[in-house]
Design an enzyme around this catalytic site. Structure first.
Site, PDB file in Angstrom:
ATOM      1  N   GLY A 287       0.757  -1.088  -0.132  1.00  0.00           N
ATOM      2  CA  GLY A 287       0.097   0.010  -0.104  1.00  0.00           C
ATOM      3  C   GLY A 287       0.841   1.181  -0.135  1.00  0.00           C
ATOM      4  N   ARG A 416      -0.858  15.757  -4.760  1.00  0.00           N
ATOM      5  CA  ARG A 416      -1.771  16.154  -3.575  1.00  0.00           C
ATOM      6  C   ARG A 416      -2.317  17.492  -3.802  1.00  0.00           C
ATOM      7  NH1 ARG A 416       2.742  13.871   0.446  1.00  0.00           N
ATOM      8  NH2 ARG A 416       2.492  11.570  -0.037  1.00  0.00           N
ATOM      9  N   ILE A 509     -30.218  15.887  -0.370  1.00  0.00           N
ATOM     10  CA  ILE A 509     -31.199  16.894  -0.785  1.00  0.00           C
ATOM     11  C   ILE A 509     -32.042  16.657  -2.162  1.00  0.00           C
ATOM     12  CG2 ILE A 509     -31.214  19.029  -1.682  1.00  0.00           C
ATOM     13  CD1 ILE A 509     -29.064  20.152   0.114  1.00  0.00           C
ATOM     14  N   HIS A 510     -31.333  15.817  -2.740  1.00  0.00           N
ATOM     15  CA  HIS A 510     -32.034  15.112  -3.826  1.00  0.00           C
ATOM     16  C   HIS A 510     -32.934  14.017  -3.775  1.00  0.00           C
ATOM     17  CE1 HIS A 510     -29.116  17.461  -6.448  1.00  0.00           C
ATOM     18  NE2 HIS A 510     -29.692  16.905  -7.434  1.00  0.00           N
ATOM     19  N   GLU A 535      -3.315   9.252  -3.682  1.00  0.00           N
ATOM     20  CA  GLU A 535      -2.453  10.239  -3.721  1.00  0.00           C
ATOM     21  C   GLU A 535      -1.975  10.630  -2.329  1.00  0.00           C
ATOM     22  OE1 GLU A 535      -1.027  10.974  -6.498  1.00  0.00           O
ATOM     23  OE2 GLU A 535      -2.668  10.630  -7.960  1.00  0.00           O
TER      24      GLU A 535
END
Length: 560
Positions: A287, A416, A509-510, A535
């Site tokens: 990782g 970044r 909200i939708h 990143e």
């Protein structure tokens, strides 16, 4: 209404409270530094033992810096909405920082009284009510609707303004109409997007003019990168906003460590977008632990044979050039000092899997990893089997052996900042979509936008977006002046988590329509989730970069 029309004590109180909070924060940093040090130097074992405290410290630092910057960004003639959103964010930030510092105080045996005194201060209560109470949030929400999403303003010079306008138009007219199909059908980014982006010069933004790019020869141009990335990401993170990152990382690595011949050969090609690039760092077992990477390069006549696996290599299929972090020193105890960078050439493939066999028998195969979002570029698992790379494709050639970690880090800083800009673009798109839907959608006989809770949600979303955007541009300016390395990680940390929060609320909200794939906010929501992972995962940034930098700085200050 301008800032001077608002009660002056609100802005003054916000600045005063932040000024009182900063030394309390610094004292906790100093105490944690002592707890993590042996003989005046940070100790790995003690740092690991205090990971939770360090993580909280990094987040407190991010919130506090963003709040301070939000207040600094207020001009004397700032608009009503700018002041309102800055005050809302200050309240939210201080509300997040205080309990983190209290927890740190308990862990480290620091006195709670100064924090408790600040939390109980009448001016803090007054600011919470006047700056971010229910009425203030509703007023900010209505002002936001009138502003049509034009918030988080930053002052840009003419070239940056022209670039922003051009790329916002391109994003709206060319990228956005294709974004849904690319996401829903998991397509590879098509030439109908790549070719106009080549023509607009996006792949050469970080490459100096002398090597065929558009960046100045004598300095970096982080702000231009931020402007373009933000504009493209507003239309699509995966189909446009992230395309620039890989060529930037590779070109910065070449500029940091490549020979002059390598720069002359590769940088003009990268700037032209031919070949497209990918970066192969992550391995299945390691990782973000770059120093532990095991992918092996073995010397052979005229070059190196690469064997091993890489994963999460974005755009590896379409790319014709891979930057591969390779262990060239067989002594694993060398850690990051045993790593080198290889430039692997391969044919471009549009599909979800590929295999390339060299005339010498070397083999490279890749398979796309199915993901919930961030589709279009595809992230690949890669397998190398005695794949030959000539000595000329080692960045820095013989002199670059063992320096790959440092060359990679030279590129990652820009990555970044780009990710923070991508987060800002995604947030802006989500906020504008939520505003539009709330104005049109009627519930119980009235538009959603008429309800105080909707207004409060929108105001908090906008405050977070504006603070993150303004901080990204502020850090970009500092980077262009040669500083801000730790802050680049800090703004990435904050902006990416904020994108998750903002897109989540936009989807909410939708309502049910937000969960439908045909609605853009569903794509924005799943795309935003990846930002805190790639990143530099937020845990790695918080512990290994931000907290460590803060603690080292505290020890240096104490030693003076």
């Amino acid at each position: 209404m301008k800032m001077n029309d608002l009660p002056p004590d609100m802005v003054h109180s916000a600045r005063d409270l932040l000024g009182r909070l900063r030394p309390l924060f610094d004292a906790r940093v100093a105490a944690l530094a002592v707890a993590c040090a042996v003989d005046g130097r940070l100790d790995a074992g003690r740092l690991d033992a205090h990971q939770v405290a360090s993580f909280d410290l990094a987040w407190a630092s991010a919130d506090l810096l963003a709040a301070e910057n939000a207040m600094r960004a207020l001009a004397p003639d700032a608009r009503e909405i700018d002041v309102q959103l800055a005050l809302i964010f200050v309240v939210e930030a201080v509300s997040a920082v205080l309990p983190k510092l209290e927890s740190l105080s308990l862990e480290l045996g620091q006195p709670l009284a100064p924090l408790q005194a600040l939390a109980a201060a009448p001016e803090w209560a007054a600011l919470r009510l006047a700056g971010a109470g229910a009425e203030a949030l509703a007023n900010a929400g209505r002002a936001l609707a009138r502003a049509d999403g034009d918030i988080g303003r930053v002052v840009l010079d003419e070239p940056l303004t022209m670039a922003q306008d051009a790329f916002r138009r391109f994003a709206a007219d060319v990228v956005a109409p294709q974004a849904e199909a690319i996401h829903r059908h998991d397509l590879t980014v098509p030439e109908s997007l790549l070719q106009p982006m080549r023509e607009m010069g996006v792949f050469g933004l970080s490459i100096p003019e002398q090597y065929g790019g558009s960046a100045p020869n004598d300095r970096e141009d982080t702000l231009m990168m931020v402007v373009v990335t933000e504009a493209l990401s507003e239309a699509s993170l995966a189909a446009a906003g992230s395309l620039i990152t890989r060529p930037e990382i590779l070109s910065r690595a070449l500029l940091a460590g490549g020979t002059e011949a390598q720069k002359q050969h590769w940088l003009p090609k990268i700037a032209a977008g031919d070949p497209l690039c990918a970066i192969a760092i992550t391995e299945p077992d390691f990782g973000s632990d770059v120093a532990g990477l095991a992918f092996k390069g073995t010397r052979t006549e005229g070059g190196w044979l690469l064997t091993g696996a890489k994963t999460w290599c974005t755009f590896a299929g379409k790319a014709g050039l891979l930057m591969v972090v390779t262990r060239t020193d067989p002594d694993r105890s060398a850690g990051h000092r045993g790593l080198s960078l290889m430039m692997v050439e391969k044919p471009s493939h549009d599909g979800h899997a590929f295999e390339f066999i060299q005339p010498t028998g070397g083999r490279l195969s890749g398979k796309a990893i199915p993901t919930i979002g961030y589709r279009g570029m595809h992230s690949f698992d890669l397998s190398f089997d005695n794949f030959f790379v000539p000595d000329a494709n080692v960045i820095g050639e013989e002199g670059g052996l063992g320096k790959g970690f440092y060359f990679t880090m030279a590129g990652m800083m820009g990555g970044r900042m780009q990710t923070a800009a991508r987060a800002a673009g995604v947030m802006r798109a989500a906020l504008r979509a939520a505003l539009s839907y709330a104005a049109d959608r009627k519930v119980f006989g009235a538009p959603l936008l008429d309800y105080p809770l909707t207004l409060a949600k929108l105001a908090r979303m906008a405050a977070r977006f504006a603070a993150c955007r303004q901080l990204a541009y502020a850090v970009g300016r500092v980077l262009d002046q040669g500083g801000g390395r730790m802050e680049a990680s800090l703004v990435k940390l904050l902006a990416c988590r904020s994108a998750e929060l903002v897109t989540r609320e936009a989807l909410q909200i939708h309502g049910g329509m937000g969960y439908a794939e045909e609605t853009a906010v569903s794509r924005l929501f799943v795309d935003a989730r990846v930002l805190s992972i790639f990143e530099g995962a937020e845990e790695t940034l918080a512990l290994k970069v931000i907290a460590r930098s803060l603690l080292e700085g505290a020890l240096e200050t104490a030693a003076v």
